[in-house]
Motif scaffolding. Structure first.
Motif, PDB file in Angstrom:
ATOM      1  N   HIS A   2      -8.008 -24.195  47.882  1.00 15.54           N
ATOM      2  CA  HIS A   2      -6.938 -23.201  47.872  1.00 15.54           C
ATOM      3  C   HIS A   2      -5.870 -23.623  46.866  1.00 15.54           C
ATOM      4  O   HIS A   2      -5.423 -24.772  46.884  1.00 15.54           O
ATOM      5  CB  HIS A   2      -6.306 -23.072  49.260  1.00 15.54           C
ATOM      6  CG  HIS A   2      -7.272 -22.589  50.283  1.00 15.54           C
ATOM      7  ND1 HIS A   2      -7.497 -21.255  50.522  1.00 15.54           N
ATOM      8  CD2 HIS A   2      -8.108 -23.267  51.109  1.00 15.54           C
ATOM      9  CE1 HIS A   2      -8.419 -21.134  51.464  1.00 15.54           C
ATOM     10  NE2 HIS A   2      -8.806 -22.335  51.831  1.00 15.54           N
ATOM     11  N   VAL A   3      -5.507 -22.692  46.001  1.00 15.01           N
ATOM     12  CA  VAL A   3      -4.455 -22.934  45.026  1.00 15.01           C
ATOM     13  C   VAL A   3      -3.421 -21.820  45.178  1.00 15.01           C
ATOM     14  O   VAL A   3      -3.691 -20.786  45.774  1.00 15.01           O
ATOM     15  CB  VAL A   3      -5.006 -22.985  43.586  1.00 15.01           C
ATOM     16  CG1 VAL A   3      -5.982 -24.144  43.434  1.00 15.01           C
ATOM     17  CG2 VAL A   3      -5.695 -21.679  43.200  1.00 15.01           C
ATOM     18  N   PHE A   4      -2.253 -22.038  44.614  1.00 14.44           N
ATOM     19  CA  PHE A   4      -1.133 -21.132  44.839  1.00 14.44           C
ATOM     20  C   PHE A   4      -0.453 -20.772  43.531  1.00 14.44           C
ATOM     21  O   PHE A   4      -0.384 -21.579  42.610  1.00 14.44           O
ATOM     22  CB  PHE A   4      -0.117 -21.795  45.783  1.00 14.44           C
ATOM     23  CG  PHE A   4      -0.722 -22.157  47.105  1.00 14.44           C
ATOM     24  CD1 PHE A   4      -0.665 -21.271  48.164  1.00 14.44           C
ATOM     25  CD2 PHE A   4      -1.391 -23.358  47.274  1.00 14.44           C
ATOM     26  CE1 PHE A   4      -1.247 -21.586  49.381  1.00 14.44           C
ATOM     27  CE2 PHE A   4      -1.986 -23.686  48.487  1.00 14.44           C
ATOM     28  CZ  PHE A   4      -1.914 -22.800  49.547  1.00 14.44           C
ATOM     29  N   SER A   5       0.088 -19.561  43.501  1.00 13.54           N
ATOM     30  CA  SER A   5       0.809 -19.142  42.300  1.00 13.54           C
ATOM     31  C   SER A   5       2.130 -19.889  42.206  1.00 13.54           C
ATOM     32  O   SER A   5       2.737 -20.252  43.218  1.00 13.54           O
ATOM     33  CB  SER A   5       1.038 -17.635  42.296  1.00 13.54           C
ATOM     34  OG  SER A   5       1.842 -17.241  43.380  1.00 13.54           O
ATOM     35  N   TYR A  38      -7.053 -12.322  32.065  1.00 16.11           N
ATOM     36  CA  TYR A  38      -6.322 -12.810  33.241  1.00 16.11           C
ATOM     37  C   TYR A  38      -4.818 -12.887  33.014  1.00 16.11           C
ATOM     38  O   TYR A  38      -4.073 -13.357  33.883  1.00 16.11           O
ATOM     39  CB  TYR A  38      -6.856 -14.186  33.689  1.00 16.11           C
ATOM     40  CG  TYR A  38      -6.832 -15.241  32.618  1.00 16.11           C
ATOM     41  CD1 TYR A  38      -5.727 -16.055  32.446  1.00 16.11           C
ATOM     42  CD2 TYR A  38      -7.917 -15.415  31.770  1.00 16.11           C
ATOM     43  CE1 TYR A  38      -5.697 -17.013  31.450  1.00 16.11           C
ATOM     44  CE2 TYR A  38      -7.897 -16.377  30.775  1.00 16.11           C
ATOM     45  CZ  TYR A  38      -6.784 -17.162  30.623  1.00 16.11           C
ATOM     46  OH  TYR A  38      -6.759 -18.119  29.625  1.00 16.11           O
ATOM     47  N   HIS A  39      -4.308 -12.413  31.889  1.00 15.74           N
ATOM     48  CA  HIS A  39      -2.896 -12.576  31.563  1.00 15.74           C
ATOM     49  C   HIS A  39      -1.952 -11.816  32.497  1.00 15.74           C
ATOM     50  O   HIS A  39      -0.757 -12.114  32.536  1.00 15.74           O
ATOM     51  CB  HIS A  39      -2.624 -12.209  30.103  1.00 15.74           C
ATOM     52  CG  HIS A  39      -2.668 -10.750  29.821  1.00 15.74           C
ATOM     53  ND1 HIS A  39      -1.721 -10.127  29.059  1.00 15.74           N
ATOM     54  CD2 HIS A  39      -3.531  -9.779  30.210  1.00 15.74           C
ATOM     55  CE1 HIS A  39      -2.007  -8.836  28.980  1.00 15.74           C
ATOM     56  NE2 HIS A  39      -3.104  -8.615  29.659  1.00 15.74           N
ATOM     57  N   ASP A  40      -2.472 -10.881  33.280  1.00  8.64           N
ATOM     58  CA  ASP A  40      -1.610 -10.160  34.216  1.00  8.64           C
ATOM     59  C   ASP A  40      -1.492 -10.880  35.565  1.00  8.64           C
ATOM     60  O   ASP A  40      -0.822 -10.400  36.476  1.00  8.64           O
ATOM     61  CB  ASP A  40      -2.083  -8.724  34.419  1.00  8.64           C
ATOM     62  CG  ASP A  40      -3.518  -8.637  34.935  1.00  8.64           C
ATOM     63  OD1 ASP A  40      -4.264  -9.629  34.835  1.00  8.64           O
ATOM     64  OD2 ASP A  40      -3.884  -7.562  35.450  1.00  8.64           O
ATOM     65  N   ASN A  45      -0.010 -23.018  40.266  1.00  7.52           N
ATOM     66  CA  ASN A  45       0.720 -24.271  40.426  1.00  7.52           C
ATOM     67  C   ASN A  45      -0.267 -25.426  40.573  1.00  7.52           C
ATOM     68  O   ASN A  45      -1.024 -25.476  41.543  1.00  7.52           O
ATOM     69  CB  ASN A  45       1.615 -24.155  41.663  1.00  7.52           C
ATOM     70  CG  ASN A  45       2.488 -25.355  41.871  1.00  7.52           C
ATOM     71  OD1 ASN A  45       2.298 -26.409  41.290  1.00  7.52           O
ATOM     72  ND2 ASN A  45       3.473 -25.190  42.735  1.00  7.52           N
ATOM     73  N   LEU A  46      -0.238 -26.343  39.660  1.00  8.73           N
ATOM     74  CA  LEU A  46      -1.126 -27.507  39.712  1.00  8.73           C
ATOM     75  C   LEU A  46      -0.667 -28.522  40.765  1.00  8.73           C
ATOM     76  O   LEU A  46      -1.431 -29.367  41.193  1.00  8.73           O
ATOM     77  CB  LEU A  46      -1.194 -28.158  38.326  1.00  8.73           C
ATOM     78  CG  LEU A  46      -2.146 -29.313  38.102  1.00  8.73           C
ATOM     79  CD1 LEU A  46      -3.572 -28.944  38.510  1.00  8.73           C
ATOM     80  CD2 LEU A  46      -2.117 -29.740  36.659  1.00  8.73           C
ATOM     81  N   PHE A  76      -1.496 -24.388  31.939  1.00 13.60           N
ATOM     82  CA  PHE A  76      -2.158 -23.249  31.298  1.00 13.60           C
ATOM     83  C   PHE A  76      -3.666 -23.332  31.519  1.00 13.60           C
ATOM     84  O   PHE A  76      -4.309 -22.382  31.949  1.00 13.60           O
ATOM     85  CB  PHE A  76      -1.847 -23.209  29.803  1.00 13.60           C
ATOM     86  CG  PHE A  76      -2.892 -22.494  28.992  1.00 13.60           C
ATOM     87  CD1 PHE A  76      -3.052 -21.125  29.091  1.00 13.60           C
ATOM     88  CD2 PHE A  76      -3.733 -23.196  28.146  1.00 13.60           C
ATOM     89  CE1 PHE A  76      -4.035 -20.460  28.348  1.00 13.60           C
ATOM     90  CE2 PHE A  76      -4.702 -22.551  27.402  1.00 13.60           C
ATOM     91  CZ  PHE A  76      -4.851 -21.181  27.511  1.00 13.60           C
ATOM     92  N   LEU A  77      -4.235 -24.499  31.255  1.00 13.97           N
ATOM     93  CA  LEU A  77      -5.681 -24.655  31.386  1.00 13.97           C
ATOM     94  C   LEU A  77      -6.120 -24.549  32.845  1.00 13.97           C
ATOM     95  O   LEU A  77      -7.151 -23.952  33.151  1.00 13.97           O
ATOM     96  CB  LEU A  77      -6.126 -25.987  30.776  1.00 13.97           C
ATOM     97  CG  LEU A  77      -7.600 -26.124  30.474  1.00 13.97           C
ATOM     98  CD1 LEU A  77      -8.138 -24.960  29.658  1.00 13.97           C
ATOM     99  CD2 LEU A  77      -7.876 -27.439  29.747  1.00 13.97           C
ATOM    100  N   TRP A  78      -5.329 -25.082  33.757  1.00 12.00           N
ATOM    101  CA  TRP A  78      -5.615 -24.984  35.198  1.00 12.00           C
ATOM    102  C   TRP A  78      -5.679 -23.516  35.625  1.00 12.00           C
ATOM    103  O   TRP A  78      -6.612 -23.098  36.305  1.00 12.00           O
ATOM    104  CB  TRP A  78      -4.543 -25.736  35.973  1.00 12.00           C
ATOM    105  CG  TRP A  78      -4.689 -25.732  37.459  1.00 12.00           C
ATOM    106  CD1 TRP A  78      -3.887 -25.094  38.351  1.00 12.00           C
ATOM    107  CD2 TRP A  78      -5.678 -26.409  38.239  1.00 12.00           C
ATOM    108  NE1 TRP A  78      -4.318 -25.344  39.636  1.00 12.00           N
ATOM    109  CE2 TRP A  78      -5.408 -26.151  39.594  1.00 12.00           C
ATOM    110  CE3 TRP A  78      -6.764 -27.220  37.923  1.00 12.00           C
ATOM    111  CZ2 TRP A  78      -6.174 -26.655  40.635  1.00 12.00           C
ATOM    112  CZ3 TRP A  78      -7.527 -27.723  38.966  1.00 12.00           C
ATOM    113  CH2 TRP A  78      -7.246 -27.446  40.295  1.00 12.00           C
ATOM    114  N   SER A  79      -4.694 -22.729  35.208  1.00  9.64           N
ATOM    115  CA  SER A  79      -4.684 -21.299  35.536  1.00  9.64           C
ATOM    116  C   SER A  79      -5.917 -20.616  34.965  1.00  9.64           C
ATOM    117  O   SER A  79      -6.584 -19.830  35.647  1.00  9.64           O
ATOM    118  CB  SER A  79      -3.418 -20.637  34.978  1.00  9.64           C
ATOM    119  OG  SER A  79      -2.263 -21.164  35.583  1.00  9.64           O
TER     120      SER A  79
END
Length: 110
Positions: A2-5, A38-40, A45-46, A76-79
């Protein structure tokens, strides 16, 4: 996993200059970015990644390999890796407190 914005207010498109252009210019990012696909979406958050130890380690290994191969800014790369499916994760998109609230809920902290 699970990752978060990072934020609900800004998308990656709002941060294009910081993420994509700085990644290319300052950190030598040199791989296909497909940014418009995916830019939208908001930046991921890493700093808050929840999951089984093996899943987290595998995701970080993927990130490290991509950084070594492509260069670029880590967040950036993580996203990008989350949104393009290279890292199998459920992205939780919410308000700015979503990651902290979820983490506290999982730790039974009020």
């Amino acid at each position: 996993l699970h990752v978060f914005s990072e934020t609900a207010l800004l998308t990656l498109a709002h941060k294009r200059r910081v993420y994509l252009e700085w990644s290319r210019r300052a950190w030598g990012f040199d791989c296909s970015d497909e940014y418009e696909t995916y830019h939208d979406q908001p930046p991921i958050n890493l700093g808050v990644v929840l999951g089984a130890r093996s899943s987290v380690l595998q995701a970080l290994s993927t990130l490290i390999c991509s950084l070594e191969k492509c260069g670029g800014w880590d967040q950036f790369l993580w996203s990008k890796l989350v949104y393009d499916g290279s890292i199998g994760a459920t992205a939780h998109l919410g308000d700015d407190d979503a990651a902290v609230a979820n983490l506290c809920a999982n730790l039974d902290v009020e």
